[in-house]
Structure formats: C-alpha cells, structure tokens
Design a protein around this motif. Structure first.
Motif, PDB file in Angstrom:
ATOM      1  N   ARG A 156       0.858  -1.183   0.000  1.00 21.91           N
ATOM      2  CA  ARG A 156       0.000   0.000   0.000  1.00 21.91           C
ATOM      3  C   ARG A 156       0.898   1.238   0.000  1.00 21.91           C
ATOM      4  O   ARG A 156       1.845   1.338   0.764  1.00 21.91           O
ATOM      5  CB  ARG A 156      -0.894   0.013   1.234  1.00 21.91           C
ATOM      6  CG  ARG A 156      -1.943  -1.062   1.194  1.00 21.91           C
ATOM      7  CD  ARG A 156      -2.771  -0.995   2.469  1.00 21.91           C
ATOM      8  NE  ARG A 156      -3.686  -2.097   2.495  1.00 21.91           N
ATOM      9  CZ  ARG A 156      -5.005  -1.967   2.389  1.00 21.91           C
ATOM     10  NH1 ARG A 156      -5.543  -0.781   2.269  1.00 21.91           N
ATOM     11  NH2 ARG A 156      -5.777  -3.022   2.415  1.00 21.91           N
ATOM     12  N   LEU A 157       0.553   2.177  -0.880  1.00 19.17           N
ATOM     13  CA  LEU A 157       1.284   3.436  -0.983  1.00 19.17           C
ATOM     14  C   LEU A 157       0.300   4.585  -0.869  1.00 19.17           C
ATOM     15  O   LEU A 157      -0.845   4.459  -1.313  1.00 19.17           O
ATOM     16  CB  LEU A 157       2.002   3.536  -2.340  1.00 19.17           C
ATOM     17  CG  LEU A 157       3.019   2.445  -2.688  1.00 19.17           C
ATOM     18  CD1 LEU A 157       3.474   2.597  -4.126  1.00 19.17           C
ATOM     19  CD2 LEU A 157       4.209   2.513  -1.748  1.00 19.17           C
ATOM     20  N   ASN A 158       0.771   5.711  -0.344  1.00 18.78           N
ATOM     21  CA  ASN A 158      -0.113   6.865  -0.373  1.00 18.78           C
ATOM     22  C   ASN A 158      -0.062   7.455  -1.785  1.00 18.78           C
ATOM     23  O   ASN A 158       0.778   7.076  -2.606  1.00 18.78           O
ATOM     24  CB  ASN A 158       0.228   7.892   0.722  1.00 18.78           C
ATOM     25  CG  ASN A 158       1.593   8.515   0.536  1.00 18.78           C
ATOM     26  OD1 ASN A 158       2.016   8.802  -0.577  1.00 18.78           O
ATOM     27  ND2 ASN A 158       2.286   8.729   1.647  1.00 18.78           N
ATOM     28  N   GLU A 159      -0.934   8.369  -2.058  1.00 20.44           N
ATOM     29  CA  GLU A 159      -1.093   8.879  -3.421  1.00 20.44           C
ATOM     30  C   GLU A 159       0.184   9.536  -3.940  1.00 20.44           C
ATOM     31  O   GLU A 159       0.578   9.314  -5.086  1.00 20.44           O
ATOM     32  CB  GLU A 159      -2.256   9.879  -3.479  1.00 20.44           C
ATOM     33  CG  GLU A 159      -2.593  10.298  -4.894  1.00 20.44           C
ATOM     34  CD  GLU A 159      -3.828  11.188  -4.953  1.00 20.44           C
ATOM     35  OE1 GLU A 159      -4.029  11.783  -6.012  1.00 20.44           O
ATOM     36  OE2 GLU A 159      -4.553  11.285  -3.951  1.00 20.44           O
ATOM     37  N   SER A 160       0.843  10.319  -3.103  1.00 24.63           N
ATOM     38  CA  SER A 160       2.053  11.006  -3.573  1.00 24.63           C
ATOM     39  C   SER A 160       3.171  10.008  -3.875  1.00 24.63           C
ATOM     40  O   SER A 160       3.890  10.159  -4.864  1.00 24.63           O
ATOM     41  CB  SER A 160       2.513  12.046  -2.557  1.00 24.63           C
ATOM     42  OG  SER A 160       2.902  11.440  -1.345  1.00 24.63           O
ATOM     43  N   GLN A 161       3.328   8.973  -3.048  1.00 27.25           N
ATOM     44  CA  GLN A 161       4.337   7.944  -3.326  1.00 27.25           C
ATOM     45  C   GLN A 161       4.028   7.249  -4.641  1.00 27.25           C
ATOM     46  O   GLN A 161       4.923   7.021  -5.462  1.00 27.25           O
ATOM     47  CB  GLN A 161       4.371   6.905  -2.202  1.00 27.25           C
ATOM     48  CG  GLN A 161       4.949   7.391  -0.906  1.00 27.25           C
ATOM     49  CD  GLN A 161       4.809   6.339   0.182  1.00 27.25           C
ATOM     50  OE1 GLN A 161       3.746   5.717   0.317  1.00 27.25           O
ATOM     51  NE2 GLN A 161       5.866   6.152   0.960  1.00 27.25           N
ATOM     52  N   MET A 162       2.769   6.902  -4.837  1.00 31.03           N
ATOM     53  CA  MET A 162       2.366   6.211  -6.056  1.00 31.03           C
ATOM     54  C   MET A 162       2.662   7.057  -7.287  1.00 31.03           C
ATOM     55  O   MET A 162       3.172   6.553  -8.288  1.00 31.03           O
ATOM     56  CB  MET A 162       0.872   5.857  -5.984  1.00 31.03           C
ATOM     57  CG  MET A 162       0.383   5.063  -7.159  1.00 31.03           C
ATOM     58  SD  MET A 162       1.229   3.466  -7.215  1.00 31.03           S
ATOM     59  CE  MET A 162       0.470   2.770  -8.655  1.00 31.03           C
ATOM     60  N   LEU A 163       2.370   8.344  -7.213  1.00 32.91           N
ATOM     61  CA  LEU A 163       2.623   9.232  -8.348  1.00 32.91           C
ATOM     62  C   LEU A 163       4.123   9.332  -8.648  1.00 32.91           C
ATOM     63  O   LEU A 163       4.532   9.281  -9.808  1.00 32.91           O
ATOM     64  CB  LEU A 163       2.043  10.623  -8.078  1.00 32.91           C
ATOM     65  CG  LEU A 163       0.523  10.723  -8.086  1.00 32.91           C
ATOM     66  CD1 LEU A 163       0.082  12.113  -7.615  1.00 32.91           C
ATOM     67  CD2 LEU A 163      -0.040  10.411  -9.462  1.00 32.91           C
ATOM     68  N   VAL A 164       4.922   9.465  -7.609  1.00 32.55           N
ATOM     69  CA  VAL A 164       6.377   9.577  -7.802  1.00 32.55           C
ATOM     70  C   VAL A 164       6.933   8.289  -8.410  1.00 32.55           C
ATOM     71  O   VAL A 164       7.671   8.316  -9.401  1.00 32.55           O
ATOM     72  CB  VAL A 164       7.086   9.897  -6.464  1.00 32.55           C
ATOM     73  CG1 VAL A 164       8.592   9.751  -6.591  1.00 32.55           C
ATOM     74  CG2 VAL A 164       6.715  11.294  -6.000  1.00 32.55           C
ATOM     75  N   TYR A 165       6.577   7.144  -7.821  1.00 30.23           N
ATOM     76  CA  TYR A 165       7.096   5.872  -8.320  1.00 30.23           C
ATOM     77  C   TYR A 165       6.590   5.576  -9.729  1.00 30.23           C
ATOM     78  O   TYR A 165       7.337   5.073 -10.576  1.00 30.23           O
ATOM     79  CB  TYR A 165       6.727   4.721  -7.377  1.00 30.23           C
ATOM     80  CG  TYR A 165       7.392   4.803  -6.017  1.00 30.23           C
ATOM     81  CD1 TYR A 165       8.628   5.410  -5.848  1.00 30.23           C
ATOM     82  CD2 TYR A 165       6.787   4.261  -4.900  1.00 30.23           C
ATOM     83  CE1 TYR A 165       9.227   5.479  -4.607  1.00 30.23           C
ATOM     84  CE2 TYR A 165       7.382   4.327  -3.654  1.00 30.23           C
ATOM     85  CZ  TYR A 165       8.605   4.937  -3.507  1.00 30.23           C
ATOM     86  OH  TYR A 165       9.207   4.998  -2.288  1.00 30.23           O
ATOM     87  N   ALA A 166       5.335   5.890 -10.004  1.00 27.48           N
ATOM     88  CA  ALA A 166       4.786   5.660 -11.341  1.00 27.48           C
ATOM     89  C   ALA A 166       5.498   6.531 -12.371  1.00 27.48           C
ATOM     90  O   ALA A 166       5.806   6.080 -13.484  1.00 27.48           O
ATOM     91  CB  ALA A 166       3.282   5.941 -11.349  1.00 27.48           C
ATOM     92  N   ALA A 167       5.790   7.784 -12.016  1.00 26.04           N
ATOM     93  CA  ALA A 167       6.495   8.680 -12.932  1.00 26.04           C
ATOM     94  C   ALA A 167       7.913   8.180 -13.204  1.00 26.04           C
ATOM     95  O   ALA A 167       8.385   8.208 -14.353  1.00 26.04           O
ATOM     96  CB  ALA A 167       6.526  10.095 -12.371  1.00 26.04           C
ATOM     97  N   GLU A 168       8.593   7.715 -12.147  1.00 27.64           N
ATOM     98  CA  GLU A 168       9.952   7.180 -12.318  1.00 27.64           C
ATOM     99  C   GLU A 168       9.940   5.941 -13.213  1.00 27.64           C
ATOM    100  O   GLU A 168      10.787   5.791 -14.091  1.00 27.64           O
ATOM    101  CB  GLU A 168      10.554   6.828 -10.954  1.00 27.64           C
ATOM    102  CG  GLU A 168      10.904   8.007 -10.106  1.00 27.64           C
ATOM    103  CD  GLU A 168      12.127   8.752 -10.610  1.00 27.64           C
ATOM    104  OE1 GLU A 168      13.032   8.124 -11.197  1.00 27.64           O
ATOM    105  OE2 GLU A 168      12.177   9.977 -10.410  1.00 27.64           O
ATOM    106  N   ALA A 169       8.985   5.057 -12.988  1.00 27.39           N
ATOM    107  CA  ALA A 169       8.878   3.841 -13.796  1.00 27.39           C
ATOM    108  C   ALA A 169       8.583   4.195 -15.251  1.00 27.39           C
ATOM    109  O   ALA A 169       9.185   3.635 -16.176  1.00 27.39           O
ATOM    110  CB  ALA A 169       7.791   2.918 -13.239  1.00 27.39           C
ATOM    111  N   GLU A 170       7.671   5.123 -15.449  1.00 27.12           N
ATOM    112  CA  GLU A 170       7.302   5.529 -16.803  1.00 27.12           C
ATOM    113  C   GLU A 170       8.493   6.160 -17.517  1.00 27.12           C
ATOM    114  O   GLU A 170       8.735   5.895 -18.695  1.00 27.12           O
ATOM    115  CB  GLU A 170       6.138   6.513 -16.760  1.00 27.12           C
ATOM    116  CG  GLU A 170       5.594   6.873 -18.134  1.00 27.12           C
ATOM    117  CD  GLU A 170       4.380   7.782 -18.043  1.00 27.12           C
ATOM    118  OE1 GLU A 170       4.227   8.595 -18.971  1.00 27.12           O
ATOM    119  OE2 GLU A 170       3.621   7.680 -17.073  1.00 27.12           O
TER     120      GLU A 170
END
Length: 131
Positions: free
Chosen positions: A10-24
């Motif tokens: 489980r990630l909070n929204e800001s973590q998810m956005l950061v990790y998703a952007a890095e992965a992308e």
C-alpha cells in the motif's frame, strides 16, 4: 528466473505518483521499478556493511601501528626526523592508502603535489630502456 511470488504494497497517493512517474520515465512497469529499487537498496546495505568492516579493520591496524611506534626506540624516530627519510610505518601507510585508491585519484593527488612545488613519492620501478 520465473517470478512466482507476489506482494501487495500500500502506498499513499504522492508515493504512487512519484514511483509511477519514475517507472514511466524508464519505460518499465512500476512493479519492475520497485523490485529494482529493493534490489539496489540490498546491494547498498551489503556495500555499507563491507565498508564498515573495512573501517574496523583499518582502526585495528592503526592501533597496531600506534603500538609499534610507541615501542620503537626514540633514537630511530629522531634519526628519521633529522635525515628527512620516511619511516617504514610512513611508507607502509602510503602504500596501503595507494592500494585502496583508484588510479585517477592518485594522478589527481600527484598533480596537486607537483602544483604546490613538492616532489611526490614515487615507487621505484624497473629501469626503462631508452631507444
């Protein structure tokens, strides 16, 4: 190697956005990105443990060297100071430090010593043939 085990995180929204952007940005799925980050963290922990162990060894070596210097007769220490010749402990320390550093760092330090008008210590090598 087939990846069969999975873990939900489980990630909070800001973590998810950061990790998703890095992965992308890397063009990989977020699961691969997170797995790579975990593996990288594991490698860093191993390297830090190795560095800590090396520092402990260096500390023990320094203690041994200090004990040897304390046992060395004062006359031989004064003799080295008068003649300007490096002692065996100084040369050994220099060689150990050189063995631990890379060639680029050694070249940079040697250039700085020369820039300051000093003569750098050089390890005598085999004689070179002139053509």
């Amino acid at each position: 190697m087939k990846l069969e085990n999975w873990v939900r995180v489980r990630l909070n929204e800001s973590q998810m956005l950061v990790y998703a952007a890095e992965a992308e940005a890397r063009g990989i799925p977020i699961s691969t990105y997170l797995r790579d980050r975990l593996a990288s963290a594991d490698l860093m922990r191993e390297e830090l443990a190795s560095i800590r162990a090396a520092m402990i060894d260096i500390g023990e070596t320094l203690d041994e060297l200090r004990d040897q210097v304390e046992k060395q007769p004062i006359a031989s220490i004064k003799e080295n100071q008068v003649t300007g010749e490096p002692s065996a402990v100084q040369i050994e320390t220099l060689l150990l430090l050189r063995a631990m550093t890379g060639i680029q760092t050694l070249q940079m330090v040697t250039a700085e010593i020369e820039r300051q008008g000093l003569k750098p210590f050089r390890i005598p090598g085999p004689p070179t043939r002139s053509r």
